[in-house]
Design a protein around this motif. Structure first.
Motif, short mmCIF file in Angstrom:
data_model
loop_
_atom_site.label_atom_id
_atom_site.label_comp_id
_atom_site.label_asym_id
_atom_site.label_seq_id
_atom_site.Cartn_x
_atom_site.Cartn_y
_atom_site.Cartn_z
N PRO A 200 -7.23 1.20 6.72
CA PRO A 200 -6.97 2.56 5.89
C PRO A 200 -6.15 3.55 6.44
O PRO A 200 -5.81 4.58 5.76
N HIS B 77 0.78 -1.17 -0.19
CA HIS B 77 -0.14 0.05 -0.10
C HIS B 77 0.75 1.18 -0.11
O HIS B 77 0.43 2.15 0.66
N ASP C 106 -14.93 -1.11 5.10
CA ASP C 106 -13.64 -0.82 5.72
C ASP C 106 -13.50 0.68 6.12
O ASP C 106 -12.36 0.80 6.88
N MET D 182 -10.51 8.72 0.94
CA MET D 182 -10.89 7.36 0.88
C MET D 182 -12.31 7.26 1.42
O MET D 182 -13.20 6.55 0.79
N LEU E 247 -13.85 0.74 -3.40
CA LEU E 247 -13.50 0.40 -1.69
C LEU E 247 -14.78 -0.09 -1.12
O LEU E 247 -15.89 0.31 -1.19
N GLN E 248 -14.42 -1.07 -0.10
CA GLN E 248 -15.70 -1.71 0.57
C GLN E 248 -15.91 -0.69 1.74
O GLN E 248 -15.39 -0.23 2.53
N SER F 251 -15.02 8.45 -1.47
CA SER F 251 -14.76 7.30 -2.43
C SER F 251 -15.56 6.17 -2.16
O SER F 251 -16.30 5.60 -2.99
N ALA F 252 -15.66 5.68 -0.96
CA ALA F 252 -16.33 4.58 -0.46
C ALA F 252 -17.59 4.88 0.10
O ALA F 252 -18.43 3.96 -0.21
N ARG G 194 -9.40 -2.20 -7.30
CA ARG G 194 -9.96 -2.32 -5.98
C ARG G 194 -8.78 -2.27 -4.60
O ARG G 194 -8.03 -2.78 -5.01
N LEU G 195 -9.01 -1.25 -3.92
CA LEU G 195 -8.37 -1.28 -2.59
C LEU G 195 -8.78 -2.09 -1.62
O LEU G 195 -9.81 -1.81 -0.90
N THR H 27 -13.19 3.00 -9.29
CA THR H 27 -12.61 2.58 -7.92
C THR H 27 -13.45 1.87 -7.07
O THR H 27 -14.68 2.25 -6.95
#
Length: 492
Positions: free
Chosen positions: A238, A191, A265, A287, A261-262, A290-291, A310-311, A259
């Motif tokens: 994260p 990461h 998370d 982050m 992201l779950q 975005s999620a 996917r992050l 993008t």
């Protein structure tokens, strides 16, 4: 007689390096004339820098600025300068390479010499340098990468991100790297910024890359690539990621790429954002947004995309799987949990849960490490760094280090600049205090005269040839990847 010797030396160097007339005059004046007596002073503070990346050039810059009598020689294993600025910076980040202009000014200083195609330990020994120079500075970076140490790591198409970066950036040792992009998914383990760099290069439309200085063999392979998904996987959460907001923002806005992201998370991160330091706060905000609450523009952009990245958090690789035919099939991960009261400092604890991500390419991006250049240098093998205190190598008078070889592969060019400047100041202090003695310039001249080098003027021939070749293809440059071809071009 001293004047004649000095003038003769300058003329010889000017002829060998195709030196420009103005620089020749400056060198002649410096080499041959003393402000007091009008004769050459044979003893000077001489500094050898091993490595021509950012750490080496920034150290040289500080030394030249801080003492008008210092002579600096920059030794480089390759025929070309600039280290990771040339071979590490992603091809779609040309603005980061603008520091080359500053380095060029340093190299063109009449008290600085670039000595390319000279490998310390092979063409010249470290002991030779230490005898001849007042100080030797190790700035040769981190040439090795860390291993995962798990079963299956030796399977085909399990590659180090370092080698992959070298492959698309023209590092000669990596030009024949076997990279198979005939698969739908790739896993990048790590990461950091390099992890996002390689993910971005895998997913960036070729129409964008073909205008950069990416190597032709990499461009050809990426043109045929079938990769549509890239998983960027890290063992922590994260709040512990090592990449910066610039790299994340580029991934979020990457053309034709969505993008993912779950949301689970990032739940809860929004409640502690204001408590975080500013760089970490801005990164976490992006982050979380975005999620949990992507913009309408983001949603439209992602909905129309044909590729995705996917992050993935809290996953540690435990094995790399192969198919019945022996080909790479996927990576098995253990699912981690985070424990600790301070969120950004929580520790990773493995659970009993495991999961597998299917893929045909694995890029390992878990850090670089330096190697010892000489058995006499105190070296921390576990950390891959020279043992030092405030840039001074322990118990080794006149030996210094700067950059990744001293501090590990951390930070960006700005951090390396600060470290190089500080190292230069330490050496200047030791020169001014009398701790370092001036050395005979004739011994240094004899050493250089007995080894085959590529000078900075000769590098400029390579540079121009690369730019000309790139112009014909609509690119910034077309890099030479063969050392012999570099040398032939330099010596024309």
């Amino acid at each position: 007689m001293q004047f004649v010797k000095g003038a003769s030396w300058c003329l010889t160097k000017a002829i060998k390096t195709n030196m420009k007339f103005e620089k020749f005059k400056a060198l002649l004046n410096y080499r041959c004339l003393s402000t007091d007596s009008g004769v050459e002073n044979n003893k000077k503070p001489l500094v050898a820098i091993v490595g021509s990346g950012p750490a080496g050039f920034y150290t040289a810059q500080q030394l030249l600025k801080g003492n008008p009598n210092v002579l600096v020689d920059i030794y480089e294993k390759l025929p070309v300068p600039f280290g990771l600025v040339r071979f590490g910076v992603a091809p779609d980040h040309p603005e980061v390479k603008n520091v080359i202009h500053t380095f060029t000014q340093t190299a063109n200083n009449d008290r600085c010499s670039f000595l390319g195609n000279v490998e310390v330990g092979k063409d010249v020994t470290l002991q030779d340098l230490r005898k001849i120079y007042s100080a030797v500075v190790l700035c040769y970076g981190a040439a090795d990468d860390r291993l995962l140490g798990i079963p299956g790591e030796d399977l085909p198409n399990v590659l180090s991100a370092r080698s992959f970066v070298g492959w698309y950036n023209g590092l000669p040792q990596d030009k024949h790297l076997q990279v198979d992009l005939d698969c739908e998914a790739a896993v990048v383990i790590g990461h950091g910024n390099v992890a996002l760099d390689v993910a971005r290069v895998l997913l960036t439309p070729v129409g964008i890359l073909e205008k950069t200085d990416i190597t032709e063999h990499a461009l050809e392979a990426l043109t045929k690539s079938r990769i549509k998904k890239v998983y960027v996987v890290g063992r922590r959460g994260p709040l512990q990621v090592a990449f910066t907001i610039k790299e994340l923002r580029e991934m979020v806005n990457l053309p034709d790429t969505r993008t993912i992201l779950q949301p689970d998370d990032l739940v809860g991160c929004d409640k502690i954002i204001e408590e975080l330091p500013r760089p970490r706060r801005r990164l976490t905000e992006l982050m979380v947004k975005s999620a949990l609450s992507p913009s309408a523009d983001n949603l439209k952009h992602w909905a129309d995309a044909s590729r995705e990245w996917r992050l993935v958090f809290k996953r540690s690789p435990v094995s790399i799987k192969s198919s019945s035919s022996g080909k790479l099939a996927g990576v098995e991960f253990v699912v981690n949990k985070l424990e600790g009261d301070i969120p950004e400092k929580q520790k990773v604890v493995a659970t009993d849960l495991k999961e597998t991500i299917e893929c045909g390419l694995v890029l390992r991006s878990i850090g670089y490490r330096s190697l010892s250049i000489d058995g006499s240098v105190p070296f921390n093998t576990a950390k891959g760094v020279v043992d030092h205190e405030n840039s001074r190598v322990r118990n080794e008078k006149g030996l210094y280090c700067a950059g990744w070889v001293g501090n590990g592969p951390v930070g960006v060019i700005l951090g390396t600049m600060t470290d190089g400047f500080e190292t230069g100041k330490v050496i200047l202090q030791d020169i001014n205090s009398g701790s370092l003695e001036s050395k005979e310039t004739s011994n240094r001249d004899n050493l250089i005269g007995n080894i085959k080098t590529v000078t900075f003027s000769e590098w400029e021939k390579i540079d121009q040839a690369e730019v000309d070749a790139g112009t014909k293809k609509g690119k910034l440059r077309e890099k030479f990847t063969d050392i012999e071809e570099m040398i032939r071009t330099a010596k024309v």
